[in-house]
Design a protein around this motif. Structure first.
Motif, PDB file in Angstrom:
ATOM      1  N   GLU A   1       0.381  -0.916  -0.445  1.00 36.25           N
ATOM      2  CA  GLU A   1      -0.344   0.198   0.018  1.00 36.25           C
ATOM      3  C   GLU A   1       0.753   1.108   0.023  1.00 36.25           C
ATOM      4  OE1 GLU A   1      -0.926  -2.537   2.193  1.00 36.25           O
ATOM      5  OE2 GLU A   1      -2.549  -3.437   2.023  1.00 36.25           O
ATOM      6  N   ASP A   2       2.138   1.062   0.388  1.00 29.21           N
ATOM      7  CA  ASP A   2       3.657   2.385   0.568  1.00 29.21           C
ATOM      8  C   ASP A   2       3.275   3.010  -0.671  1.00 29.21           C
ATOM      9  OD1 ASP A   2       2.722   2.729   3.351  1.00 29.21           O
ATOM     10  OD2 ASP A   2       3.815   1.151   4.211  1.00 29.21           O
ATOM     11  N   CYS A   3       3.736   1.914  -2.267  1.00 28.95           N
ATOM     12  CA  CYS A   3       4.499   1.362  -2.948  1.00 28.95           C
ATOM     13  C   CYS A   3       3.886   2.862  -4.186  1.00 28.95           C
ATOM     14  CB  CYS A   3       4.152   1.086  -3.890  1.00 28.95           C
ATOM     15  SG  CYS A   3       4.620  -0.877  -3.697  1.00 28.95           S
ATOM     16  N   ARG A   4       5.263   3.169  -4.497  1.00 24.79           N
ATOM     17  CA  ARG A   4       4.609   4.887  -4.775  1.00 24.79           C
ATOM     18  C   ARG A   4       5.188   5.190  -6.677  1.00 24.79           C
ATOM     19  NH1 ARG A   4       4.733   9.667  -1.798  1.00 24.79           N
ATOM     20  NH2 ARG A   4       5.049   9.370   0.234  1.00 24.79           N
ATOM     21  N   VAL A   5       4.442   5.883  -7.402  1.00 23.49           N
ATOM     22  CA  VAL A   5       4.871   6.172  -8.516  1.00 23.49           C
ATOM     23  C   VAL A   5       4.760   7.430  -9.156  1.00 23.49           C
ATOM     24  CG1 VAL A   5       4.210   5.975 -11.255  1.00 23.49           C
ATOM     25  CG2 VAL A   5       3.752   3.722  -9.188  1.00 23.49           C
ATOM     26  N   TYR A   6       6.273   7.886  -9.486  1.00 28.96           N
ATOM     27  CA  TYR A   6       6.856   9.275 -10.112  1.00 28.96           C
ATOM     28  C   TYR A   6       6.787   9.394 -11.226  1.00 28.96           C
ATOM     29  CZ  TYR A   6       7.182   9.744  -5.138  1.00 28.96           C
ATOM     30  OH  TYR A   6       7.076  10.341  -3.526  1.00 28.96           O
ATOM     31  N   ASN A   7       6.952  10.697 -12.033  1.00 24.77           N
ATOM     32  CA  ASN A   7       7.202  10.493 -12.911  1.00 24.77           C
ATOM     33  C   ASN A   7       8.645  11.319 -13.183  1.00 24.77           C
ATOM     34  OD1 ASN A   7       4.638  10.449 -15.001  1.00 24.77           O
ATOM     35  ND2 ASN A   7       4.306  12.463 -13.933  1.00 24.77           N
ATOM     36  N   TYR A   8       9.508  10.366 -14.445  1.00 21.50           N
ATOM     37  CA  TYR A   8      10.900  10.907 -14.175  1.00 21.50           C
ATOM     38  C   TYR A   8      10.815  12.688 -14.172  1.00 21.50           C
ATOM     39  CZ  TYR A   8      12.381   6.877 -16.530  1.00 21.50           C
ATOM     40  OH  TYR A   8      13.041   5.624 -16.513  1.00 21.50           O
ATOM     41  N   ARG A   9      10.244  13.528 -14.130  1.00 18.94           N
ATOM     42  CA  ARG A   9      10.531  14.966 -14.225  1.00 18.94           C
ATOM     43  C   ARG A   9      10.000  15.548 -12.821  1.00 18.94           C
ATOM     44  NH1 ARG A   9       5.644  14.821 -16.607  1.00 18.94           N
ATOM     45  NH2 ARG A   9       4.354  15.154 -15.834  1.00 18.94           N
ATOM     46  N   ASP A  10       8.993  14.214 -11.824  1.00 20.84           N
ATOM     47  CA  ASP A  10       9.596  14.529 -10.503  1.00 20.84           C
ATOM     48  C   ASP A  10      10.692  14.717  -9.833  1.00 20.84           C
ATOM     49  OD1 ASP A  10       6.329  15.585 -11.304  1.00 20.84           O
ATOM     50  OD2 ASP A  10       5.712  13.570 -10.386  1.00 20.84           O
ATOM     51  N   ILE A  11      11.370  13.990 -10.554  1.00 23.48           N
ATOM     52  CA  ILE A  11      12.896  13.706  -9.262  1.00 23.48           C
ATOM     53  C   ILE A  11      13.749  15.406  -9.404  1.00 23.48           C
ATOM     54  CG2 ILE A  11      15.090  12.246  -9.413  1.00 23.48           C
ATOM     55  CD1 ILE A  11      13.732  10.278 -10.678  1.00 23.48           C
ATOM     56  N   MET A  12      13.660  15.211  -8.214  1.00 18.15           N
ATOM     57  CA  MET A  12      14.851  16.699  -8.050  1.00 18.15           C
ATOM     58  C   MET A  12      16.157  16.712  -7.814  1.00 18.15           C
ATOM     59  SD  MET A  12      12.436  19.411  -7.271  1.00 18.15           S
ATOM     60  CE  MET A  12      13.207  20.129  -5.538  1.00 18.15           C
ATOM     61  N   ASN A  13      16.924  15.575  -7.055  1.00 16.56           N
ATOM     62  CA  ASN A  13      17.679  15.552  -7.304  1.00 16.56           C
ATOM     63  C   ASN A  13      18.803  14.446  -6.575  1.00 16.56           C
ATOM     64  OD1 ASN A  13      17.896  15.861  -4.887  1.00 16.56           O
ATOM     65  ND2 ASN A  13      19.208  17.748  -4.670  1.00 16.56           N
ATOM     66  N   ASP A  14      19.452  13.810  -6.522  1.00 10.01           N
ATOM     67  CA  ASP A  14      19.968  12.476  -6.315  1.00 10.01           C
ATOM     68  C   ASP A  14      21.325  12.348  -5.082  1.00 10.01           C
ATOM     69  OD1 ASP A  14      22.529  10.658  -8.301  1.00 10.01           O
ATOM     70  OD2 ASP A  14      20.620  12.099  -9.083  1.00 10.01           O
ATOM     71  N   THR A  15      21.118  12.675  -4.108  1.00  2.50           N
ATOM     72  CA  THR A  15      22.800  12.299  -3.489  1.00  2.50           C
ATOM     73  C   THR A  15      23.606  11.362  -3.108  1.00  2.50           C
ATOM     74  OG1 THR A  15      21.771  14.510  -2.548  1.00  2.50           O
ATOM     75  CG2 THR A  15      24.122  13.272  -1.761  1.00  2.50           C
ATOM     76  N   TRP A  16      25.107  10.843  -3.671  1.00  2.00           N
ATOM     77  CA  TRP A  16      25.512   9.611  -3.310  1.00  2.00           C
ATOM     78  C   TRP A  16      26.151   9.681  -2.591  1.00  2.00           C
ATOM     79  CZ3 TRP A  16      24.570   5.797  -6.308  1.00  2.00           C
ATOM     80  CH2 TRP A  16      23.717   5.426  -7.264  1.00  2.00           C
ATOM     81  N   PHE A  17      26.080   9.171  -0.997  1.00  2.00           N
ATOM     82  CA  PHE A  17      26.615   8.407   0.267  1.00  2.00           C
ATOM     83  C   PHE A  17      27.972   7.624  -0.780  1.00  2.00           C
ATOM     84  CE2 PHE A  17      22.633  10.331   1.278  1.00  2.00           C
ATOM     85  CZ  PHE A  17      23.640  11.616   1.449  1.00  2.00           C
ATOM     86  N   LEU A  18      29.160   7.810  -1.220  1.00  2.00           N
ATOM     87  CA  LEU A  18      30.326   6.398  -1.225  1.00  2.00           C
ATOM     88  C   LEU A  18      31.468   7.109  -0.082  1.00  2.00           C
ATOM     89  CD1 LEU A  18      29.989   6.571  -5.196  1.00  2.00           C
ATOM     90  CD2 LEU A  18      28.785   5.162  -2.953  1.00  2.00           C
ATOM     91  N   LYS A  19      31.935   6.633   0.662  1.00  2.00           N
ATOM     92  CA  LYS A  19      32.656   6.415   1.674  1.00  2.00           C
ATOM     93  C   LYS A  19      34.351   5.802   1.306  1.00  2.00           C
ATOM     94  CE  LYS A  19      34.353   7.808   6.166  1.00  2.00           C
ATOM     95  NZ  LYS A  19      33.683   6.963   7.895  1.00  2.00           N
TER      96      LYS A  19
END
Length: 170
Positions: free
Chosen positions: A41-59
């Protein structure tokens, strides 16, 4: 979204998926991202244009993996007398081992226009770069970074296809 609708949408999105893993299904034909969460029930669907940004954490990090006992044994064996054996053992134990590089807890945080954030953990703990697990996670990181760049409009479809050809042919 109810459970039955979420499962049907997941199957539909998965059929033409350009990336399917870690609970993310990217569908380039529909320009949508399905996020599989539990419960359904918690699944979500987004259009590509709704993605604001992605932040990577690679230490990244590194350490020397030495074998001091082996070096000490070899150092004492190369010396012939007792005093030389002790000195050889001390010197052999100081021989540095090989340098091991690793990444700790690689993950990505994806933010959407409606304020929803999701963190995808790609691995837990210390992951050696030259291990099978490390190489496979690096491949997933490359593919996911390219997929997100394409979804955010930073990369065209042709550039993405060329990039993926380089990855699979290398």
């Amino acid at each position: 979204m109810d459970k039955i609708k979420a499962k049907e949408l997941y199957k539909e999105m998965k059929q033409d998926a350009s990336f399917n893993g870690y609970g993310l299904v990217f569908n380039d034909k529909k320009q949508k991202l399905f996020i599989k969460l539990h419960p359904w029930e918690d699944c979500r669907v987004y259009n590509y244009r709704d993605i604001m940004n992605d932040t990577w954490f690679l230490k990244p990090g590194s350490y020397n993996q030495g074998h001091p006992w082996l070096g000490a044994y070899a150092g004492s064996a190369m010396s012939h007398n007792v005093s030389g054996g002790i000195m050889g053992a001390l010197m052999g134990s100081r021989i540095p081992g090989k340098k091991v590089t690793y990444t700790t807890n690689p993950r990505v945080n994806i933010s959407f226009r409606d304020g929803f954030d999701i963190t995808i953990v790609l691995g837990h703990g210390l992951i050696k770069d030259r291990s099978i697990r490390g190489r496979s996670i690096k491949e997933v990181i490359k593919i996911l970074q390219a997929q997100l760049a394409k979804a955010e409009g930073e990369m065209t479809l042709d550039e993405y296809d060329k990039f993926m050809d380089r990855i699979w042919n290398s």
